[in-house]
Design a protein around this motif. Structure first.
Motif, short mmCIF file in Angstrom:
data_model
loop_
_atom_site.label_atom_id
_atom_site.label_comp_id
_atom_site.label_asym_id
_atom_site.label_seq_id
_atom_site.Cartn_x
_atom_site.Cartn_y
_atom_site.Cartn_z
N ILE A 3 -23.39 2.25 -28.40
CA ILE A 3 -22.17 1.44 -28.29
C ILE A 3 -22.20 0.69 -26.96
CG2 ILE A 3 -19.66 1.43 -28.21
CD1 ILE A 3 -19.66 4.00 -29.81
N PHE A 4 -22.12 -0.63 -27.05
CA PHE A 4 -22.06 -1.46 -25.85
C PHE A 4 -20.73 -2.19 -25.84
CE2 PHE A 4 -26.57 -0.92 -26.77
CZ PHE A 4 -27.07 -0.55 -25.52
N ASN A 5 -20.16 -2.31 -24.67
CA ASN A 5 -18.84 -2.93 -24.54
C ASN A 5 -18.91 -4.37 -24.05
OD1 ASN A 5 -17.29 -0.64 -25.34
ND2 ASN A 5 -17.80 0.31 -23.39
N ILE A 59 -18.63 -13.07 -33.08
CA ILE A 59 -19.04 -11.88 -33.82
C ILE A 59 -19.10 -10.64 -32.94
CG2 ILE A 59 -21.04 -10.82 -34.99
CD1 ILE A 59 -21.69 -13.67 -36.02
N THR A 60 -18.60 -9.53 -33.49
CA THR A 60 -18.94 -8.19 -33.02
C THR A 60 -19.87 -7.59 -34.06
OG1 THR A 60 -16.94 -7.75 -31.74
CG2 THR A 60 -18.09 -5.85 -32.61
N THR A 61 -21.05 -7.18 -33.66
CA THR A 61 -22.01 -6.62 -34.61
C THR A 61 -21.81 -5.11 -34.75
OG1 THR A 61 -23.66 -6.33 -32.85
CG2 THR A 61 -23.77 -8.37 -34.13
N VAL A 62 -22.04 -4.63 -35.96
CA VAL A 62 -22.01 -3.20 -36.25
C VAL A 62 -23.21 -2.87 -37.12
CG1 VAL A 62 -20.75 -1.32 -37.37
CG2 VAL A 62 -19.49 -3.09 -36.14
N TYR A 63 -23.91 -1.79 -36.77
CA TYR A 63 -25.00 -1.30 -37.61
C TYR A 63 -24.57 0.02 -38.22
CZ TYR A 63 -29.68 0.13 -39.12
OH TYR A 63 -30.77 0.54 -39.85
N ALA A 64 -24.50 0.07 -39.56
CA ALA A 64 -24.02 1.26 -40.28
C ALA A 64 -25.07 1.67 -41.31
CB ALA A 64 -22.68 0.96 -40.94
N PRO A 65 -26.13 2.34 -40.89
CA PRO A 65 -27.21 2.68 -41.81
C PRO A 65 -26.93 3.95 -42.63
CG PRO A 65 -27.75 3.48 -39.63
CD PRO A 65 -26.41 2.79 -39.52
N GLU A 66 -27.66 4.11 -43.70
CA GLU A 66 -27.68 5.36 -44.48
C GLU A 66 -26.30 5.80 -44.97
OE1 GLU A 66 -30.09 8.46 -42.74
OE2 GLU A 66 -31.26 6.98 -41.61
N GLY A 67 -25.43 4.84 -45.22
CA GLY A 67 -24.13 5.15 -45.80
C GLY A 67 -23.10 5.70 -44.85
N SER A 69 -20.02 5.27 -42.21
CA SER A 69 -19.01 4.29 -41.80
C SER A 69 -18.44 4.62 -40.43
CB SER A 69 -17.86 4.25 -42.82
OG SER A 69 -17.15 5.48 -42.81
N LEU A 70 -18.99 5.64 -39.75
CA LEU A 70 -18.46 6.02 -38.44
C LEU A 70 -18.45 4.85 -37.46
CD1 LEU A 70 -17.35 8.19 -36.57
CD2 LEU A 70 -19.72 8.84 -36.03
N PRO A 71 -19.54 4.08 -37.31
CA PRO A 71 -19.48 2.96 -36.36
C PRO A 71 -18.48 1.88 -36.79
CG PRO A 71 -21.54 2.91 -37.59
CD PRO A 71 -20.89 4.23 -37.89
N VAL A 72 -18.23 1.76 -38.09
CA VAL A 72 -17.24 0.79 -38.58
C VAL A 72 -15.85 1.20 -38.11
CG1 VAL A 72 -16.21 -0.29 -40.61
CG2 VAL A 72 -18.67 0.25 -40.58
N HIS A 73 -15.51 2.47 -38.27
CA HIS A 73 -14.20 2.98 -37.83
C HIS A 73 -14.02 2.79 -36.33
CE1 HIS A 73 -12.62 5.17 -41.42
NE2 HIS A 73 -13.89 5.06 -41.79
N LEU A 74 -15.04 3.14 -35.56
CA LEU A 74 -14.93 3.01 -34.10
C LEU A 74 -14.78 1.55 -33.68
CD1 LEU A 74 -17.65 5.61 -32.99
CD2 LEU A 74 -15.17 5.95 -33.19
N ALA A 75 -15.53 0.66 -34.31
CA ALA A 75 -15.45 -0.76 -33.97
C ALA A 75 -14.09 -1.34 -34.30
CB ALA A 75 -16.55 -1.53 -34.69
N ALA A 146 -21.92 10.07 -40.62
CA ALA A 146 -23.02 10.51 -39.76
C ALA A 146 -23.04 9.72 -38.46
CB ALA A 146 -24.36 10.34 -40.49
N ASP A 147 -23.48 10.39 -37.39
CA ASP A 147 -23.53 9.78 -36.06
C ASP A 147 -24.79 8.91 -35.95
OD1 ASP A 147 -23.29 9.08 -33.43
OD2 ASP A 147 -23.55 11.11 -32.62
N LEU A 148 -24.72 7.74 -36.59
CA LEU A 148 -25.86 6.82 -36.65
C LEU A 148 -25.36 5.40 -36.38
CD1 LEU A 148 -27.47 8.10 -39.99
CD2 LEU A 148 -28.32 8.57 -37.68
N GLY A 149 -26.31 4.49 -36.12
CA GLY A 149 -25.97 3.08 -35.99
C GLY A 149 -25.54 2.67 -34.61
N GLY A 150 -24.69 1.66 -34.53
CA GLY A 150 -24.28 1.17 -33.23
C GLY A 150 -23.28 0.03 -33.32
N ILE A 151 -22.75 -0.34 -32.17
CA ILE A 151 -21.79 -1.43 -32.04
C ILE A 151 -22.27 -2.36 -30.93
CG2 ILE A 151 -19.39 -2.04 -31.48
CD1 ILE A 151 -18.62 0.81 -32.38
#
Length: 234
Positions: A3-5, A59-67, A69-75, A146-151
């Motif tokens: 996660i980068f701000n 744009i704010t990018t979000v990577y939500a791999p392997e199903g 949605s945790l990074p989506v909720h946080l973003a 799952a704790d995957l992906g990024g913002i």
């Protein structure tokens, strides 16, 4: 999860000027400039509802791999104000990544729109929200956490690389990613192309079709490359 701000600021004047244009003319401008980064997202990403207004925003990018949605909720909680959330799911097809509750949360938190290469659910519940959503379809199964992906990390959708701070334009024709570094140049080129198209449309509407007897008579209303082909080869 990464996660980068880094919230990149985009000129409101530039965004307002892009709102006057179409995704097609912006795509043409990028072709004219031979830009490799940015461009049209896959045609499979379509509007969830009928939207009358062109969506334009940084744009704010979000990577939500392997199903996940945790990074989506946080973003949605921390990175959506006056931004378009662009979510790369690797075209995941086994779940939806957001529903009507998340859509309401994002809309009420100032999000300008959501674009993802995946499914959403609760379609009827997002009807009427001031939040354009573009996705590949609907599917009722919920996602994992799952704790995957990024913002705010680089993502890829289709063959288009996307960075946070790039600009998105979406309308009934589709979605185009505008690299932030070239936004001003693309804007000026697109405005010239738009003016040229408007002038050509005027000529097409006013053309006297009753007095056109062969292909050469049409060269004044055809595109320049087609007109040149006719003059050289026909």
């Amino acid at each position: 999860m990464e996660i980068f701000n880094n919230i990149t600021i985009v000129s409101s004047e530039i965004l307002q000027e892009f709102e006057k244009l179409s995704s097609s003319v912006v795509s043409d401008a990028m072709d004219i400039l031979n830009l490799e980064h940015g461009g049209c997202l896959p045609h499979t990403i379509r509007p969830l509802h009928n939207y009358t207004k062109t969506l334009v925003g940084p744009i704010t990018t979000v990577y939500a791999p392997e199903g996940t949605s945790l990074p989506v909720h946080l973003a949605m909680a921390t990175h959506v104000q006056n931004r378009v959330l662009v979510i790369a799911t690797d075209n995941y097809k086994s779940c939806a990544f957001l529903g009507d509750i998340q859509a309401h949360l994002a809309a009420l938190n100032g999000c300008k729109g959501i674009v993802l290469d995946g499914f959403v659910r609760d379609k009827d519940g997002s009807q009427g929200l001031d939040l354009p959503i573009y996705c590949t379809g609907t599917y009722p199964k919920r996602p994992g956490k799952a704790d995957l992906g990024g913002i705010n990390i680089p993502i890829t959708i289709g063959n288009i690389e996307i960075q946070s701070g790039d600009i998105l334009i979406a309308d009934t024709d589709g979605i185009v990613i505008i690299p932030q570094a070239y936004a001003s140049t693309i804007l000026e080129t697109a405005k010239k192309k738009d003016a040229s198209d408007a002038e050509r449309l005027k000529r097409v509407k006013e053309f006297n079709y009753n007095f056109a007897s062969n292909i050469h008579d049409f060269t004044s209303i055809l595109t320049k490359d087609v007109a040149e082909y006719i003059k050289k080869h026909m």
